[in-house]
Design a protein around this motif. Structure first.
Motif, PDB file in Angstrom:
ATOM      1  N   LEU A   1       0.724  -1.191  -0.099  1.00 37.98           N
ATOM      2  CA  LEU A   1      -0.220   0.026   0.069  1.00 37.98           C
ATOM      3  C   LEU A   1       0.827   1.219  -0.215  1.00 37.98           C
ATOM      4  O   LEU A   1       1.824   1.317   0.857  1.00 37.98           O
ATOM      5  N   SER A   2       0.660   2.046  -0.931  1.00 42.28           N
ATOM      6  CA  SER A   2       1.594   3.281  -1.099  1.00 42.28           C
ATOM      7  C   SER A   2       0.777   4.501  -0.497  1.00 42.28           C
ATOM      8  O   SER A   2      -0.492   4.580  -0.617  1.00 42.28           O
ATOM      9  N   LEU A   3       1.740   5.449  -0.235  1.00 39.05           N
ATOM     10  CA  LEU A   3       1.318   6.890  -0.064  1.00 39.05           C
ATOM     11  C   LEU A   3       0.189   7.381  -0.897  1.00 39.05           C
ATOM     12  O   LEU A   3      -0.895   8.261  -0.658  1.00 39.05           O
ATOM     13  N   GLU A   4       0.604   7.337  -2.371  1.00 37.14           N
ATOM     14  CA  GLU A   4      -0.116   7.636  -3.352  1.00 37.14           C
ATOM     15  C   GLU A   4      -1.563   7.198  -3.275  1.00 37.14           C
ATOM     16  O   GLU A   4      -2.660   7.963  -3.515  1.00 37.14           O
ATOM     17  N   ALA A   5      -1.619   5.900  -3.128  1.00 38.36           N
ATOM     18  CA  ALA A   5      -3.021   5.424  -3.150  1.00 38.36           C
ATOM     19  C   ALA A   5      -3.936   5.712  -1.947  1.00 38.36           C
ATOM     20  O   ALA A   5      -5.114   6.095  -2.041  1.00 38.36           O
ATOM     21  N   LEU A   6      -3.255   5.959  -0.840  1.00 39.76           N
ATOM     22  CA  LEU A   6      -3.992   6.751   0.277  1.00 39.76           C
ATOM     23  C   LEU A   6      -4.594   7.971   0.047  1.00 39.76           C
ATOM     24  O   LEU A   6      -5.695   8.430   0.516  1.00 39.76           O
ATOM     25  N   TYR A   7      -3.595   8.839  -0.480  1.00 43.29           N
ATOM     26  CA  TYR A   7      -3.903  10.207  -0.769  1.00 43.29           C
ATOM     27  C   TYR A   7      -4.764  10.628  -1.987  1.00 43.29           C
ATOM     28  O   TYR A   7      -5.363  11.832  -2.205  1.00 43.29           O
ATOM     29  N   LYS A   8      -5.015   9.606  -2.866  1.00 50.09           N
ATOM     30  CA  LYS A   8      -5.566   9.786  -4.019  1.00 50.09           C
ATOM     31  C   LYS A   8      -6.821  10.293  -4.047  1.00 50.09           C
ATOM     32  O   LYS A   8      -7.500  10.892  -4.873  1.00 50.09           O
ATOM     33  N   THR A   9      -7.525   9.858  -2.901  1.00 49.37           N
ATOM     34  CA  THR A   9      -9.191  10.109  -2.855  1.00 49.37           C
ATOM     35  C   THR A   9      -9.444  11.290  -2.166  1.00 49.37           C
ATOM     36  O   THR A   9     -10.551  11.788  -1.908  1.00 49.37           O
ATOM     37  N   LYS A  10      -8.529  11.948  -1.281  1.00 48.91           N
ATOM     38  CA  LYS A  10      -8.750  12.924  -0.323  1.00 48.91           C
ATOM     39  C   LYS A  10      -9.348  14.098  -0.857  1.00 48.91           C
ATOM     40  O   LYS A  10     -10.151  14.889  -0.088  1.00 48.91           O
ATOM     41  N   ASN A  11      -9.032  14.564  -2.125  1.00 46.86           N
ATOM     42  CA  ASN A  11      -9.513  15.779  -2.783  1.00 46.86           C
ATOM     43  C   ASN A  11     -10.883  15.474  -3.734  1.00 46.86           C
ATOM     44  O   ASN A  11     -11.176  16.438  -4.331  1.00 46.86           O
ATOM     45  N   LYS A  12     -11.342  14.222  -3.753  1.00 47.54           N
ATOM     46  CA  LYS A  12     -12.389  13.730  -4.563  1.00 47.54           C
ATOM     47  C   LYS A  12     -13.680  14.022  -3.955  1.00 47.54           C
ATOM     48  O   LYS A  12     -13.798  13.818  -2.643  1.00 47.54           O
ATOM     49  N   GLU A  13     -14.658  14.679  -4.623  1.00 42.57           N
ATOM     50  CA  GLU A  13     -15.944  14.987  -4.083  1.00 42.57           C
ATOM     51  C   GLU A  13     -16.466  13.536  -3.875  1.00 42.57           C
ATOM     52  O   GLU A  13     -17.495  13.297  -2.958  1.00 42.57           O
ATOM     53  N   PHE A  14     -16.212  12.522  -4.635  1.00 43.43           N
ATOM     54  CA  PHE A  14     -16.882  11.301  -4.519  1.00 43.43           C
ATOM     55  C   PHE A  14     -15.563  10.189  -4.357  1.00 43.43           C
ATOM     56  O   PHE A  14     -14.891  10.009  -5.440  1.00 43.43           O
ATOM     57  N   PRO A  15     -15.274   9.882  -3.248  1.00 50.92           N
ATOM     58  CA  PRO A  15     -13.991   9.481  -2.833  1.00 50.92           C
ATOM     59  C   PRO A  15     -13.890   7.743  -3.202  1.00 50.92           C
ATOM     60  O   PRO A  15     -13.888   6.808  -2.619  1.00 50.92           O
ATOM     61  N   THR A  16     -13.555   7.524  -4.545  1.00 50.67           N
ATOM     62  CA  THR A  16     -13.289   6.178  -5.167  1.00 50.67           C
ATOM     63  C   THR A  16     -11.851   6.182  -5.959  1.00 50.67           C
ATOM     64  O   THR A  16     -11.494   7.472  -6.295  1.00 50.67           O
ATOM     65  N   ILE A  17     -11.072   5.279  -5.670  1.00 55.19           N
ATOM     66  CA  ILE A  17      -9.817   5.151  -6.458  1.00 55.19           C
ATOM     67  C   ILE A  17     -10.223   5.073  -7.909  1.00 55.19           C
ATOM     68  O   ILE A  17      -9.335   6.015  -8.854  1.00 55.19           O
ATOM     69  N   ASP A  18     -11.006   4.332  -8.416  1.00 54.28           N
ATOM     70  CA  ASP A  18     -11.416   4.229  -9.922  1.00 54.28           C
ATOM     71  C   ASP A  18     -12.582   5.141 -10.048  1.00 54.28           C
ATOM     72  O   ASP A  18     -13.922   4.938  -9.545  1.00 54.28           O
ATOM     73  N   SER A  19     -12.378   6.124 -10.863  1.00 52.24           N
ATOM     74  CA  SER A  19     -13.408   7.244 -11.205  1.00 52.24           C
ATOM     75  C   SER A  19     -14.440   6.779 -11.961  1.00 52.24           C
ATOM     76  O   SER A  19     -15.612   7.061 -11.690  1.00 52.24           O
ATOM     77  N   GLU A  20     -14.228   5.788 -12.686  1.00 52.84           N
ATOM     78  CA  GLU A  20     -15.484   5.249 -13.497  1.00 52.84           C
ATOM     79  C   GLU A  20     -16.300   4.422 -12.506  1.00 52.84           C
ATOM     80  O   GLU A  20     -17.675   4.585 -12.726  1.00 52.84           O
ATOM     81  N   ALA A  21     -15.770   3.661 -11.468  1.00 55.95           N
ATOM     82  CA  ALA A  21     -16.588   3.082 -10.620  1.00 55.95           C
ATOM     83  C   ALA A  21     -17.177   3.998  -9.890  1.00 55.95           C
ATOM     84  O   ALA A  21     -18.292   3.730  -9.479  1.00 55.95           O
ATOM     85  N   GLY A  22     -16.806   5.103  -9.478  1.00 53.96           N
ATOM     86  CA  GLY A  22     -17.203   6.148  -8.665  1.00 53.96           C
ATOM     87  C   GLY A  22     -18.618   6.700  -9.439  1.00 53.96           C
ATOM     88  O   GLY A  22     -19.650   7.028  -8.827  1.00 53.96           O
TER      89      GLY A  22
END
Length: 358
Positions: free
Chosen positions: A172-193
């Protein structure tokens, strides 16, 4: 009042959803810690209502007023006490529900526990509104833990049958952890979101709600912290996560899947790395063995129930007349509380881990 007790960091939150204010107190932080108030504001905004068409229309500024413990953005060593004003209340929406408990709300159990004068407008002391002070306290501790090299993040893992990508247990990387913090809808995969959002909108159009699974990860928790049995890291996280309104299930690492695994597959075997550190070939234990941290990432998932406030006619009882009755809930409610609960999970995880690092 709601207590979350620790050995070093102690917090207390108070207030009711439609009272004049909510608030909290945190004890145990030493003096001289600089707090980034803008970062706290941004973190609180992730939980705040009214930011999206998929959340409740209730709008609260969630601007804390600090009464002690912080001076000019620096901790003083005394208890940090604060209040947050409730400004957008519509108590009239609950006037017909005093004697008609809403299904799967705490209305009935609260009345049985505290009596007929308990204030259940908007859920009272049981409301998700009380997660605002949790986020403020957790937001402070997230900054403190980050300075110690401990990073925490979470995302929506599943809504209905739609799944987001999962965290890598071992790498698990820091990039993965912080990827969703600024998203209005917090998913890693935007299409899934996007698919999840469409699904929530469809559920809402039928005057219904839907649950969710949230995944949380921790990177940088040093090895050797925690205790066996009752005061282990899993014990602390579990107790505090289950304090979040609506949480119904929790699993660490491979969770319930371990029941069908062989020990030869589940055991995290060891080796010495090039620098002489002890390393792991896998992380099925999710960074915790015997209640104590291994130094590997901590990953857990929790299930959040569907919002019980729905617009459909439901069966209940009338406690004044003693008759069976129907109830139709009005007001402003989230069709999926999983969206706004993500920062609350991060905050509660920070509260859980901070107690081991001071």
């Amino acid at each position: 009042m709601t207590w979350i007790l620790g050995n070093r960091i102690k917090i207390n939150i108070f207030g009711e959803s439609h009272g004049p204010a909510i608030g909290g107190v945190m004890e145990g932080l030493p003096s001289g810690i600089k707090i980034d108030m803008k970062a706290i504001e941004d973190f609180m905004a992730r939980r705040a209502p009214g930011r999206s068409s998929l959340t409740t229309a209730r709008k609260e500024a969630d601007q804390p007023i600090f009464h002690s413990g912080i001076l000019d953005g620096v901790t003083t060593g005394t208890p940090i006490a604060f209040t947050i004003k409730n400004s957008d209340k519509r108590s009239v929406d609950y006037s017909d529900l005093i004697n008609r408990p809403r299904p799967s709300h705490a209305d009935l159990t609260a009345r049985l526990r505290f009596g007929e004068y308990v204030d259940m407008r908007g859920g009272g002391n049981f409301s998700g509104r009380l997660t605002a002070p949790i986020c403020l306290i957790g937001g402070i501790l997230l900054q403190v833990l980050k300075e110690k090299g401990v990073h925490i993040g979470a995302h929506i893992s599943k809504i209905g049958n739609i799944e987001d990508k999962k965290y890598d247990l071992l790498n698990l990387s820091l990039e993965a952890l912080y990827k969703t913090k600024n998203k209005e809808f917090p998913t890693i995969d935007s299409e899934a979101g996007l698919n999840m959002q469409d699904y929530i909108s469809e559920v809402r159009s039928h005057k219904d709600s839907i649950g969710a699974i949230i995944e949380c990860g921790v990177v940088g928790m040093p090895a050797g912290h925690g205790n066996p049995m009752f005061d282990g890291i899993e014990s602390s996280i579990s107790k505090n996560i289950f304090s979040i309104p609506g949480v119904k299930a929790l699993e660490f690492g491979n969770g319930f899947d371990v029941a069908s695994m062989f020990g030869s597959n589940h055991n995290d075997q060891l080796y010495y790395g090039e620098d002489g550190d002890i390393c792991y070939y896998s992380n099925n234990s999710s960074g915790i063995v015997g209640g104590i941290s291994t130094g590997q990432p901590i990953v857990f998932r929790l299930a959040v129930k569907p919002t019980p406030s729905i617009g459909r006619l439901q069966k209940t009882v009338d406690m004044a007349s003693g008759d069976n009755a129907n109830v139709e809930i009005k007001g402003r409610h989230d069709p999926c509380i999983g969206i706004r609960i993500v920062p609350v999970v991060e905050a509660m995880t920070a509260i859980s881990l901070a107690d081991y690092l001071f």
